[in-house]
Design a protein around this motif. Structure first.
Motif, short mmCIF file in Angstrom:
data_model
loop_
_atom_site.label_atom_id
_atom_site.label_comp_id
_atom_site.label_asym_id
_atom_site.label_seq_id
_atom_site.Cartn_x
_atom_site.Cartn_y
_atom_site.Cartn_z
N GLU A 46 0.84 -1.20 0.00
CA GLU A 46 0.00 0.00 0.00
C GLU A 46 0.87 1.25 0.00
OE1 GLU A 46 -2.58 -0.29 3.38
OE2 GLU A 46 -3.86 -1.81 2.44
N HIS A 47 1.93 1.25 0.79
CA HIS A 47 2.84 2.39 0.87
C HIS A 47 3.52 2.63 -0.48
CE1 HIS A 47 5.52 5.34 2.57
NE2 HIS A 47 6.57 4.64 2.18
N ILE A 48 3.97 1.56 -1.12
CA ILE A 48 4.62 1.67 -2.42
C ILE A 48 3.63 2.24 -3.44
CG2 ILE A 48 5.54 0.31 -4.36
CD1 ILE A 48 6.85 -1.50 -2.19
N GLU A 49 2.38 1.76 -3.41
CA GLU A 49 1.37 2.26 -4.33
C GLU A 49 1.09 3.74 -4.10
OE1 GLU A 49 -1.95 -0.42 -3.98
OE2 GLU A 49 -0.81 -2.08 -4.85
N GLU A 50 1.05 4.16 -2.83
CA GLU A 50 0.87 5.58 -2.51
C GLU A 50 2.01 6.41 -3.08
OE1 GLU A 50 0.54 5.74 1.73
OE2 GLU A 50 -1.45 4.83 1.76
N LEU A 51 3.25 5.92 -2.94
CA LEU A 51 4.40 6.64 -3.48
C LEU A 51 4.35 6.71 -5.00
CD1 LEU A 51 7.26 5.23 -1.20
CD2 LEU A 51 6.23 7.50 -1.11
N LEU A 52 3.95 5.62 -5.64
CA LEU A 52 3.84 5.62 -7.10
C LEU A 52 2.78 6.61 -7.58
CD1 LEU A 52 4.13 1.81 -7.86
CD2 LEU A 52 5.77 3.59 -8.50
N ILE A 53 1.64 6.64 -6.90
CA ILE A 53 0.58 7.58 -7.27
C ILE A 53 1.06 9.01 -7.06
CG2 ILE A 53 -1.70 8.43 -6.61
CD1 ILE A 53 -2.43 5.42 -6.12
N ALA A 54 1.75 9.27 -5.95
CA ALA A 54 2.29 10.61 -5.70
C ALA A 54 3.28 10.98 -6.79
CB ALA A 54 2.96 10.67 -4.33
N GLY A 55 4.10 10.02 -7.22
CA GLY A 55 5.05 10.28 -8.29
C GLY A 55 4.35 10.60 -9.59
N LEU A 56 3.29 9.88 -9.89
CA LEU A 56 2.55 10.13 -11.12
C LEU A 56 1.90 11.52 -11.12
CD1 LEU A 56 0.85 6.65 -11.66
CD2 LEU A 56 2.66 7.68 -13.06
N LYS A 57 1.51 11.97 -9.94
CA LYS A 57 0.85 13.27 -9.82
C LYS A 57 1.84 14.41 -9.60
CE LYS A 57 -3.45 11.45 -7.88
NZ LYS A 57 -4.35 11.45 -6.73
N SER A 58 3.13 14.12 -9.54
CA SER A 58 4.11 15.11 -9.12
C SER A 58 4.51 16.11 -10.20
CB SER A 58 5.37 14.42 -8.60
OG SER A 58 6.05 13.77 -9.66
N GLY A 59 4.16 15.87 -11.41
CA GLY A 59 4.54 16.83 -12.44
C GLY A 59 4.26 16.29 -13.82
N GLU A 60 4.74 17.04 -14.77
CA GLU A 60 4.52 16.68 -16.16
C GLU A 60 5.34 15.44 -16.52
OE1 GLU A 60 5.23 18.75 -20.49
OE2 GLU A 60 4.69 20.03 -18.79
N ALA A 61 4.74 14.56 -17.28
CA ALA A 61 5.42 13.34 -17.67
C ALA A 61 6.50 13.65 -18.70
CB ALA A 61 4.41 12.36 -18.27
N ILE A 62 7.59 12.89 -18.63
CA ILE A 62 8.64 13.03 -19.63
C ILE A 62 8.86 11.68 -20.29
CG2 ILE A 62 9.83 14.89 -18.38
CD1 ILE A 62 11.90 12.72 -17.53
N GLU A 63 9.36 11.72 -21.51
CA GLU A 63 9.67 10.48 -22.20
C GLU A 63 11.04 10.00 -21.75
OE1 GLU A 63 10.37 8.68 -26.67
OE2 GLU A 63 9.51 10.68 -26.44
N VAL A 64 11.10 8.78 -21.28
CA VAL A 64 12.37 8.19 -20.86
C VAL A 64 12.80 7.22 -21.96
CG1 VAL A 64 13.54 6.79 -19.12
CG2 VAL A 64 11.79 8.45 -18.42
N ASN A 65 13.84 7.62 -22.69
CA ASN A 65 14.33 6.81 -23.79
C ASN A 65 15.85 6.66 -23.65
OD1 ASN A 65 15.35 9.29 -24.59
ND2 ASN A 65 13.66 9.68 -26.00
N ASP A 66 16.49 6.06 -24.64
CA ASP A 66 17.94 5.85 -24.58
C ASP A 66 18.70 7.16 -24.44
OD1 ASP A 66 17.61 3.13 -24.78
OD2 ASP A 66 17.97 3.06 -26.95
N GLU A 67 18.25 8.20 -25.12
CA GLU A 67 18.92 9.51 -25.03
C GLU A 67 18.81 10.07 -23.61
OE1 GLU A 67 18.47 14.01 -26.83
OE2 GLU A 67 17.59 12.33 -27.94
N TRP A 68 17.65 9.95 -23.00
CA TRP A 68 17.46 10.44 -21.63
C TRP A 68 18.39 9.71 -20.67
CZ3 TRP A 68 16.12 8.41 -16.91
CH2 TRP A 68 15.74 9.32 -15.92
#
Length: 92
Positions: A46-68
């Protein structure tokens, strides 16, 4: 190991004893320890899921690719080199 004494209604005691017999547990203590471990795992999940949700809500999404990843590696390597140089300067 520590001992804890608990009071249970007779119906719960009978249920626990049945679970011990059917579940292949060696004792009531072993059964209760397993329940506690399962509860600890559930709370951690449950704690991990809360952290993941907080991370998803923390800002604009970025593309994570090989260059990143390459930029991230380069930045971290540079940071480590700078930190080592600073540490070496202070040690003299």
């Amino acid at each position: 190991m520590s001992n804890i004494n608990i009071s249970l209604p007779e119906s719960m005691k009978a249920f626990i004893e049945e679970q011990v017999a059917q579940g292949g547990y060696g004792s009531v203590s072993e059964y209760l320890q397993e329940l506690i471990v399962q509860d600890q795992k559930r709370k951690m999940q449950e704690h991990i899921e809360e952290l993941l949700i907080a991370g998803l809500k923390s800002g604009e999404a970025i593309e994570v690719n090989d260059e990143w990843w390459q930029q991230k590696r380069t930045h971290l390597i540079n940071h480590l080199h700078q930190h080592k140089c600073v540490s070496l300067d202070h040690s003299s």
